[in-house]
Design a protein around this motif. Structure first.
Motif, short mmCIF file in Angstrom:
data_model
loop_
_atom_site.label_atom_id
_atom_site.label_comp_id
_atom_site.label_asym_id
_atom_site.label_seq_id
_atom_site.Cartn_x
_atom_site.Cartn_y
_atom_site.Cartn_z
N LEU A 194 0.83 -1.21 0.00
CA LEU A 194 0.00 0.00 0.00
C LEU A 194 0.86 1.25 0.00
O LEU A 194 0.54 2.25 -0.63
CB LEU A 194 -0.92 -0.01 1.24
CG LEU A 194 -2.05 -1.08 1.24
CD1 LEU A 194 -2.79 -1.08 2.58
CD2 LEU A 194 -2.99 -0.84 0.09
N ALA A 195 1.99 1.18 0.72
CA ALA A 195 2.90 2.34 0.76
C ALA A 195 3.47 2.62 -0.61
O ALA A 195 3.59 3.79 -1.05
CB ALA A 195 4.01 2.08 1.78
N GLU A 196 3.83 1.55 -1.31
CA GLU A 196 4.38 1.72 -2.67
C GLU A 196 3.32 2.29 -3.60
O GLU A 196 3.61 3.13 -4.47
CB GLU A 196 4.90 0.38 -3.19
CG GLU A 196 6.16 -0.13 -2.49
CD GLU A 196 7.30 0.83 -2.68
OE1 GLU A 196 7.46 1.43 -3.81
OE2 GLU A 196 8.06 1.03 -1.73
N ILE A 197 2.11 1.78 -3.42
CA ILE A 197 1.02 2.28 -4.28
C ILE A 197 0.81 3.75 -4.03
O ILE A 197 0.62 4.56 -4.96
CB ILE A 197 -0.28 1.49 -4.01
CG1 ILE A 197 -0.12 0.04 -4.50
CG2 ILE A 197 -1.47 2.16 -4.68
CD1 ILE A 197 -1.27 -0.86 -4.14
N GLU A 198 0.84 4.18 -2.76
CA GLU A 198 0.65 5.58 -2.44
C GLU A 198 1.78 6.42 -3.05
O GLU A 198 1.56 7.54 -3.53
CB GLU A 198 0.62 5.76 -0.92
CG GLU A 198 -0.66 5.22 -0.28
CD GLU A 198 -0.66 5.35 1.23
OE1 GLU A 198 0.37 5.83 1.78
OE2 GLU A 198 -1.67 5.03 1.85
N LYS A 199 3.02 5.89 -3.02
CA LYS A 199 4.13 6.61 -3.65
C LYS A 199 3.90 6.79 -5.15
O LYS A 199 4.13 7.86 -5.72
CB LYS A 199 5.44 5.85 -3.41
CG LYS A 199 5.95 5.90 -1.98
CD LYS A 199 7.26 5.11 -1.86
CE LYS A 199 7.78 5.11 -0.42
NZ LYS A 199 9.04 4.34 -0.27
N ILE A 200 3.45 5.68 -5.78
CA ILE A 200 3.19 5.75 -7.23
C ILE A 200 2.09 6.74 -7.55
O ILE A 200 2.16 7.52 -8.49
CB ILE A 200 2.85 4.35 -7.77
CG1 ILE A 200 4.09 3.43 -7.66
CG2 ILE A 200 2.36 4.43 -9.21
CD1 ILE A 200 3.83 1.98 -7.99
N LEU A 201 1.03 6.69 -6.68
CA LEU A 201 -0.07 7.63 -6.89
C LEU A 201 0.41 9.07 -6.71
O LEU A 201 -0.01 9.98 -7.45
CB LEU A 201 -1.20 7.34 -5.90
CG LEU A 201 -1.97 6.03 -6.14
CD1 LEU A 201 -2.98 5.80 -5.01
CD2 LEU A 201 -2.69 6.08 -7.49
N ALA A 202 1.29 9.30 -5.76
CA ALA A 202 1.83 10.64 -5.55
C ALA A 202 2.64 11.09 -6.77
O ALA A 202 2.56 12.23 -7.22
CB ALA A 202 2.69 10.66 -4.29
N ILE A 203 3.43 10.13 -7.29
CA ILE A 203 4.23 10.46 -8.49
C ILE A 203 3.32 10.77 -9.67
O ILE A 203 3.54 11.73 -10.42
CB ILE A 203 5.17 9.28 -8.81
CG1 ILE A 203 6.24 9.12 -7.72
CG2 ILE A 203 5.84 9.50 -10.17
CD1 ILE A 203 7.11 7.87 -7.86
N ILE A 204 2.29 9.91 -9.79
CA ILE A 204 1.34 10.13 -10.90
C ILE A 204 0.66 11.49 -10.76
O ILE A 204 0.47 12.23 -11.72
CB ILE A 204 0.32 8.99 -10.94
CG1 ILE A 204 0.99 7.67 -11.34
CG2 ILE A 204 -0.81 9.34 -11.91
CD1 ILE A 204 0.07 6.46 -11.25
N GLU A 205 0.27 11.82 -9.50
CA GLU A 205 -0.40 13.11 -9.29
C GLU A 205 0.54 14.26 -9.62
O GLU A 205 0.12 15.26 -10.23
CB GLU A 205 -0.85 13.18 -7.82
CG GLU A 205 -1.61 14.44 -7.51
CD GLU A 205 -2.08 14.47 -6.07
OE1 GLU A 205 -2.67 15.52 -5.68
OE2 GLU A 205 -1.89 13.51 -5.32
#
Length: 209
Positions: A1-12
């Motif tokens: 989940l932490a990695e997903i949140e990082k990816i989502l932050a990068i995407i944002e």
């Protein structure tokens, strides 16, 4: 989940950057469209100005080339008028001088003829009375002398008529002389006035833009 949140932050974050890039592209596109429209409008304006200039220069009736041609034709006609009038004036003046010379010569001849005739018939008038006087004892040739005296008187009367006629001709010649001078003076004034007008017209044509 932490990695997903990082990816989502990068995407944002990438989305924000993409949005900024998109906004910049849209802004540039709008600016370029405005510049293009301005260029198109400028081209249209230039094309209209070119058309107007072409009409101004090449219009067959009101164009500058037509005006220049008209001015050149007017200058040529003006020059030809000056040359023609000057030639006519010179010819007229030469005819006037010749006519005056002939009139003066004729007047001189008439005056001399009148002077000679008057002297001649005055002599006849002085001689005739002495021949017609009666003598108590006339010579055999007295009648012949009386006839001669009468002939002298007849010649004197005719001579008077001739002298009167010559004096009339002389007076008419002097009138013709005076009239010729007046006509020449009027013609010269008329020529000078006409030349002044032509010179003024020529100067105005030379100033034509």
């Amino acid at each position: 989940l932490a990695e997903i949140e990082k990816i989502l932050a990068i995407i944002e974050e990438e989305g924000k950057v993409d949005k900024e890039n998109l906004d910049w592209c849209n802004s540039e596109r709008e600016e370029n469209h405005k510049i293009l429209e301005a260029h198109i409008a400028a081209i249209e304006t230039l094309e209209q100005e070119i058309s107007d200039l072409d009409t101004l220069i090449n219009d067959p009736e009101t164009g500058l080339l037509a005006q220049i041609k008209q001015t050149e034709d007017a200058l040529t006609a003006n020059h030809e008028s000056q040359v023609t009038e000057t030639a006519q004036r010179s010819e007229s003046n030469m005819n006037y001088q010749t006519n005056i010379a002939n009139i003066v010569e004729a007047e001189d001849l008439l005056a001399k003829a009148i002077k000679v005739l008057k002297a001649h018939y005055k002599y006849l008038e002085e001689v005739a009375p002495s021949l017609s006087q009666e003598d108590p004892a006339p010579p055999s040739t007295w009648e012949d002398e009386k006839d001669v005296a009468q002939g002298f008187r007849g010649q004197s009367e005719k001579g008077t008529q001739v002298i009167e006629m010559l004096e009339f001709v002389l007076n008419e010649s002097k009138k013709e002389d005076a009239m010729a001078h007046q006509d020449e003076e009027k013609a010269q004034h008329s020529y000078e006035d006409s030349m002044a007008e032509l010179k003024m017209e020529e100067a105005d044509l030379m100033k034509t833009p």
